[in-house]
Scaffold this active site. Structure first.
Site, short mmCIF file in Angstrom:
data_model
loop_
_atom_site.label_atom_id
_atom_site.label_comp_id
_atom_site.label_asym_id
_atom_site.label_seq_id
_atom_site.Cartn_x
_atom_site.Cartn_y
_atom_site.Cartn_z
CB SER A 180 52.58 -44.52 -6.10
OG SER A 180 52.38 -46.01 -6.61
CG ASP B 126 44.59 -45.64 -6.98
OD1 ASP B 126 45.33 -46.89 -7.46
OD2 ASP B 126 45.32 -45.27 -6.16
CG HIS C 276 47.67 -45.01 -8.56
ND1 HIS C 276 48.00 -45.38 -7.87
CD2 HIS C 276 49.42 -45.18 -9.69
CE1 HIS C 276 49.45 -45.73 -7.59
NE2 HIS C 276 49.80 -45.06 -7.94
#
Length: 347
Positions: free
Chosen positions: A195, A289, A319
């Protein structure tokens, strides 16, 4: 020596919640599909049933973006205790203090290591810590046989952009200076992150592109690569319980000062004019995501630029799946695929 913040002990009720979650994740998919509606995305991909059950629970929980950063970090640590992988035993755990007071922890699973992964955690540049990522990082150390250097880079809003990127360069230079004493060759150092940490790793690889000692591999796990634009997955999954559009906006409001150019490659690595000469790359994306298309676009640009790039699509995941391995067999298998790909790339 620096000391990592320990994850808080969970209550009896939270322990029961964890055990129920683990038990649910082990039920047959056919049974789970009777308990919850399993989403299907625009590409026809079906969410893993145990993830669908987990997301239905997460959707009912308080939204961390309604909290202060300090409160949200405390909530994240508690959630790691409920949902996260239990930290695996390591042969060696070394707490380190890097220049400038930066903290890191080095994990070694075996008696020796066949490489080093410099790892930057996720959390939108506002959340995340070595403690919150203790479980995933130890799992990667065990699965790869490599040392993992987990970096406690500075967080916004106390330390907004470009603090994480400055810290990443400090961590890289520290790794170069110390791998010899750890018994690891200079040409077996990987940069990785998930991320926001994937953004940090990607920007670091770009910074080091002309360096004599650049990473042997960059591993970008559902990375955010473009903070200036929007893609279809941002819209399709704007209400994803794993990461909502509201939460993304909350992160960016604290991370990026108003005067920052969001098209700058250190902010948005995808928008760099030239991606040639970057190290071989592993990109992983999740089917549900909002950042999925960021990863896909970066993988495409790297490939077009002649960079050896492997893309792993995890169609049933969301995610943050790196932190869901205790409750989701699908997530754990995805992390094992990442580890196997790293090992193959560094042979």
């Amino acid at each position: 020596m620096s000391t990592a913040t320990a994850a808080p002990r969970i209550s009896v009720g939270e322990w029961v919640q964890r055990r129920v979650g683990i038990g649910m994740g082990q039920l047959p998919a056919s049974l789970l599909k009777r308990l919850v509606t399993v989403p299907v995305n625009a590409d026809g991909e079906q969410m893993a049933p145990e993830i669908a059950v987990l997301m239905s629970a997460v959707a009912k929980a308080p939204d961390f973006s309604d909290l202060s950063p300090a409160e949200a970090r405390a909530t994240e640590l508690k959630d790691a205790g409920i949902y996260g992988e239990r930290p695996l035993p390591m042969r060696q755990v070394e707490e380190l203090e890097l220049p400038g007071g930066l903290a890191a922890t080095r994990y070694r699973a075996g008696t020796s290591a066949n490489g080093l992964v410099v790892f930057f955690h996720g959390g939108g540049f506002v959340l995340g810590s070595r403690a919150a990522y203790e479980g995933p990082v130890r799992l990667l150390a065990q699965q790869t046989g490599m040392d993992i250097l987990s970096v406690e880079y500075r967080l916004a809003p106390e330390n907004p952009y470009p603090a994480p990127h400055d810290d990443a360069l400090v961590a890289w230079e520290y790794a170069l200076a110390h791998v010899g004493r750890w018994g690891i060759p200079l040409d077996r150092i990987v940069v990785a992150g998930d991320s926001a940490g994937g953004n940090v790793a990607a920007a670091l690889a770009q910074t080091l592109r002309a360096s004599e000692r650049k990473p042997a591999l960059q591993v970008l796990i559902y990375p955010v690569t473009d903070l200036a634009g929007s893609r279809p997955s941002n819209e399709e999954f704007a209400d994803s319980p794993a990461l909502t559009a509201k939460q993304i906006a909350w992160f960016l409001d604290q991370y990026l000062p108003p005067a920052v150019d969001r098209t700058d490659p250190r902010v948005s690595p995808l928008l760099a004019a030239d991606l040639t000469g970057l190290p071989p790359t592993l990109v992983t994306v999740a089917g549900f995501d909002p950042l999925r298309d960021d990863g896909l676009a970066y993988a495409d640009r790297l490939t077009e630029s002649g960079v050896p790039t492997q893309l792993i699509r995890e169609p049933g995941l969301v995610h943050g799946y790196l932190s869901l391995t205790a409750l989701s067999t699908t997530s754990r298998e995805a992390v094992e695929r990442i580890a196997s790909a790293i090992v193959r790339a560094i042979v």
